[in-house]
Design a protein around this motif. Structure first.
Motif, PDB file in Angstrom:
ATOM      1  N   ARG A  27       0.799  -1.227   0.000  1.00 51.41           N
ATOM      2  CA  ARG A  27       0.000   0.000   0.000  1.00 51.41           C
ATOM      3  C   ARG A  27       0.835   1.281   0.000  1.00 51.41           C
ATOM      4  N   HIS A  28       2.145   1.137  -0.159  1.00 46.71           N
ATOM      5  CA  HIS A  28       3.007   2.315  -0.098  1.00 46.71           C
ATOM      6  C   HIS A  28       4.123   2.181  -1.134  1.00 46.71           C
ATOM      7  N   LEU A  29       4.525   3.299  -1.708  1.00 39.51           N
ATOM      8  CA  LEU A  29       5.534   3.316  -2.764  1.00 39.51           C
ATOM      9  C   LEU A  29       6.526   4.441  -2.523  1.00 39.51           C
ATOM     10  N   ALA A  74       0.624  -7.582  -5.552  1.00 42.59           N
ATOM     11  CA  ALA A  74      -0.701  -6.973  -5.464  1.00 42.59           C
ATOM     12  C   ALA A  74      -0.513  -5.588  -4.861  1.00 42.59           C
ATOM     13  N   VAL A  75      -0.946  -4.549  -5.582  1.00 43.77           N
ATOM     14  CA  VAL A  75      -0.664  -3.176  -5.182  1.00 43.77           C
ATOM     15  C   VAL A  75      -1.964  -2.383  -5.120  1.00 43.77           C
ATOM     16  N   ASP A  76      -2.171  -1.698  -4.016  1.00 38.86           N
ATOM     17  CA  ASP A  76      -3.318  -0.797  -3.848  1.00 38.86           C
ATOM     18  C   ASP A  76      -2.830   0.344  -2.958  1.00 38.86           C
ATOM     19  N   GLU A 100       3.370  10.052 -14.562  1.00 40.06           N
ATOM     20  CA  GLU A 100       2.523   9.255 -15.466  1.00 40.06           C
ATOM     21  C   GLU A 100       2.932   7.789 -15.438  1.00 40.06           C
ATOM     22  N   THR A 101       4.229   7.504 -15.356  1.00 38.61           N
ATOM     23  CA  THR A 101       4.701   6.124 -15.234  1.00 38.61           C
ATOM     24  C   THR A 101       4.146   5.463 -13.989  1.00 38.61           C
ATOM     25  N   VAL A 102       4.268   6.147 -12.860  1.00 38.64           N
ATOM     26  CA  VAL A 102       3.773   5.583 -11.600  1.00 38.64           C
ATOM     27  C   VAL A 102       2.278   5.335 -11.672  1.00 38.64           C
ATOM     28  N   GLN A 103       1.524   6.315 -12.140  1.00 42.46           N
ATOM     29  CA  GLN A 103       0.063   6.178 -12.143  1.00 42.46           C
ATOM     30  C   GLN A 103      -0.402   5.127 -13.149  1.00 42.46           C
ATOM     31  N   ARG A 104       0.286   5.002 -14.258  1.00 35.33           N
ATOM     32  CA  ARG A 104      -0.122   4.025 -15.260  1.00 35.33           C
ATOM     33  C   ARG A 104       0.064   2.596 -14.767  1.00 35.33           C
ATOM     34  N   HIS A 105       1.168   2.328 -14.105  1.00 40.10           N
ATOM     35  CA  HIS A 105       1.477   0.954 -13.706  1.00 40.10           C
ATOM     36  C   HIS A 105       1.010   0.600 -12.296  1.00 40.10           C
ATOM     37  N   LEU A 106       1.088   1.558 -11.377  1.00 43.69           N
ATOM     38  CA  LEU A 106       0.909   1.234  -9.961  1.00 43.69           C
ATOM     39  C   LEU A 106      -0.217   2.004  -9.288  1.00 43.69           C
ATOM     40  N   GLY A 107      -0.714   3.029  -9.945  1.00 42.53           N
ATOM     41  CA  GLY A 107      -1.747   3.848  -9.341  1.00 42.53           C
ATOM     42  C   GLY A 107      -1.147   5.028  -8.592  1.00 42.53           C
ATOM     43  N   TRP A 108      -1.961   5.628  -7.748  1.00 45.50           N
ATOM     44  CA  TRP A 108      -1.559   6.831  -7.015  1.00 45.50           C
ATOM     45  C   TRP A 108      -2.110   6.732  -5.611  1.00 45.50           C
ATOM     46  N   GLY A 109      -1.493   7.401  -4.658  1.00 49.43           N
ATOM     47  CA  GLY A 109      -1.896   7.261  -3.273  1.00 49.43           C
ATOM     48  C   GLY A 109      -3.237   7.917  -2.972  1.00 49.43           C
ATOM     49  N   ARG A 110      -4.097   7.178  -2.291  1.00 50.23           N
ATOM     50  CA  ARG A 110      -5.396   7.746  -1.907  1.00 50.23           C
ATOM     51  C   ARG A 110      -5.267   8.758  -0.778  1.00 50.23           C
ATOM     52  N   TYR A 272       6.302  -1.912   1.570  1.00 52.78           N
ATOM     53  CA  TYR A 272       6.280  -0.809   0.602  1.00 52.78           C
ATOM     54  C   TYR A 272       7.181  -1.184  -0.575  1.00 52.78           C
ATOM     55  N   LEU A 273       6.865  -0.614  -1.718  1.00 57.55           N
ATOM     56  CA  LEU A 273       7.658  -0.815  -2.924  1.00 57.55           C
ATOM     57  C   LEU A 273       8.785   0.195  -2.971  1.00 57.55           C
ATOM     58  N   GLY A 274       9.936  -0.218  -3.513  1.00 58.85           N
ATOM     59  CA  GLY A 274      11.051   0.684  -3.767  1.00 58.85           C
ATOM     60  C   GLY A 274      11.315   0.738  -5.257  1.00 58.85           C
ATOM     61  N   LEU A 275      11.168   1.904  -5.857  1.00 58.34           N
ATOM     62  CA  LEU A 275      11.286   2.078  -7.305  1.00 58.34           C
ATOM     63  C   LEU A 275      12.406   3.063  -7.595  1.00 58.34           C
ATOM     64  N   GLY A 276      13.352   2.665  -8.433  1.00 61.65           N
ATOM     65  CA  GLY A 276      14.440   3.563  -8.799  1.00 61.65           C
ATOM     66  C   GLY A 276      15.779   3.093  -8.261  1.00 61.65           C
ATOM     67  N   PRO A 277      16.886   3.670  -8.756  1.00 63.64           N
ATOM     68  CA  PRO A 277      18.223   3.251  -8.336  1.00 63.64           C
ATOM     69  C   PRO A 277      18.459   3.566  -6.871  1.00 63.64           C
ATOM     70  N   GLY A 278      18.998   2.600  -6.128  1.00 61.92           N
ATOM     71  CA  GLY A 278      19.281   2.799  -4.716  1.00 61.92           C
ATOM     72  C   GLY A 278      18.065   2.751  -3.818  1.00 61.92           C
ATOM     73  N   ALA A 279      16.874   2.577  -4.377  1.00 59.60           N
ATOM     74  CA  ALA A 279      15.654   2.562  -3.575  1.00 59.60           C
ATOM     75  C   ALA A 279      15.554   1.264  -2.779  1.00 59.60           C
ATOM     76  N   ALA A 280      15.100   1.390  -1.537  1.00 58.97           N
ATOM     77  CA  ALA A 280      14.862   0.220  -0.691  1.00 58.97           C
ATOM     78  C   ALA A 280      13.378  -0.090  -0.667  1.00 58.97           C
TER      79      ALA A 280
END
Length: 392
Positions: A27-29, A74-76, A100-110, A272-280
């Motif tokens: 539930r977190h990115l 599973a991502v929400d 746009e990349t984040v919202q297209r693939h993973l959505g956006w935070g409520r 939580y998801l980690g997206l990008g170089p060096g992201a945990a």
């Protein structure tokens, strides 16, 4: 409970045999943007200056990785946090492509979508663009409102730019958090705190200047005295408290309802998801793996661009609990041992009874039923307290 201290049948609930409290849905990115206009002398994050073609390659790989995460988990999303580096250093078309990349693939935070912002990158037009892209919370790297302190810290903005940036973001409708660095030699801390609050922020993150190995400050022999560190630690709480800000985590203060929902997920041991170089990232473990979660840290930019795998650490119930204790005891309210037992399958209160009792006697922890929290004295030596849990 069996002889190993594991709750009976705890592993039979939830998805694929996980204890019922481990949410299989992420539930977190966190998205890491590694680019900065310059590298501050105290910084030890994965950051670098931009070069021709590098941001374009980063955005293309980011799109690929976001798609991979969407296929795997599973991502929400409740929260998104875009940090760095200096995300606001991205050009308008680049930050638009990222969102746009984040919202297209993973959505956006409520609940909350945060952008880390350098004061020197703010204008009314850019603030309006960031808001239109879906960001509703701004974390601004003010660090100080004193020009001499900013020069010592190697910041590229001055105090007036910081004031103008915060006013612009507040006026645009962002919930604004301001970062301060404390224990800087000669810093007028009281004026920094009062000035930041007067600008209309609802949240303050106050971090002691820390000299990390390999940084420019370390090479120059800069030191921080413990007396200055403790004085800043105590004075920040005293002054912000008088101004209506509650300390809800060791380094974080907020007006009512203004706490960081994303960072609370870290402190509460959520995935939580980690997206990008060096992201945990902290991920649900595969079903029937015998693990609760896994932690993974992506490689730095050049290896990440080649698609190389990051470092993965499997988290079993005991490691899950000690991680949760380390993070949860940073919170003013601490953590609920019963909830942690349900999530981990380990009877936490029984397993760590001796450690808890010993540190309660010392005045470093306090326990109220199932709620365990660190005292102000315990916060100051929290690493030592948590080490005792690790030794059980």
């Amino acid at each position: 409970m069996n002889e190993a201290g594991v709750l009976e049948n705890a592993g039979t609930g939830g998805a694929g045999g996980r204890p019922p409290g481990v949410d299989p849905v992420v539930r977190h990115l966190y998205v890491h943007v590694p680019f900065c206009p310059t590298i501050c002398p105290y910084c030890d994050f994965h950051v670098l200056t931009r070069r021709a073609g590098l941001v374009e390659a980063y955005l293309a790989r980011l799109d690929e990785e976001a798609a991979e995460l969407a296929r795997t988990y599973a991502v929400d999303l409740d929260t998104v946090y875009v940090g760095g580096g200096t995300p606001s250093f991205l050009r308008d078309n680049e930050i638009r492509a990222l969102s746009e990349t984040v919202q297209r693939h993973l959505g956006w935070g409520r609940a909350e979508n945060t952008l880390e912002i350098n004061p020197g990158t703010v204008s009314p037009a850019r603030a309006g663009l960031w808001q239109a892209l879906g960001f509703d919370r701004a974390s601004v790297g003010v660090q100080s409102l004193d020009d001499a302190t900013l020069r010592f810290l190697g910041r590229q903005h001055d105090a007036q730019q910081a004031r103008d940036a915060v006013r612009t973001l507040v006026g645009t409708g962002f919930r604004v958090s301001g970062d301060l660095i404390t224990a800087v030699p000669g810093q007028p801390l009281d004026a920094d705190i009062a000035g930041l609050v007067e600008l209309g922020v609802g949240h303050v993150s106050a971090y002691t200047l820390t000299i990390e190995p390999g940084t420019e400050f370390a090479r120059r022999g800069v030191t921080v005295h413990e007396d200055d560190e403790r004085a800043g630690f105590e004075r920040t709480e005293e002054q912000l408290g008088a101004l209506g800000f509650g300390r809800y985590e060791i380094s974080n203060y907020a007006r009512p309802g203004q706490g960081s929902q994303h960072n609370l997920a870290y402190w509460q041991g959520r995935t939580y998801l980690g997206l990008g170089p060096g992201a945990a990232g902290h991920y649900p473990a595969p079903a029937r793996s015998g693990l609760l979660t896994t932690r993974r840290t992506n490689p730095h930019l050049h290896d990440w661009l080649k698609g190389e795998a990051g470092e993965t650490v499997p988290i079993d119930p005991t490691e899950y609990v000690t991680d949760a204790l380390f993070m949860g005891l940073r919170l003013r309210d601490g953590l609920d041992l019963e909830d942690l037992s349900r999530r981990s399958g380990l009877d936490v209160a029984a397993h760590y009874a001796a450690v808890i009792e010993r540190n309660v006697r010392r005045g470093l922890l306090e326990q109220d039923g199932q709620q365990l929290r660190a005292t102000p004295q315990g916060w100051w030596v929290l690493n030592r307290v948590v080490t005792e849990f690790l030794e059980v």
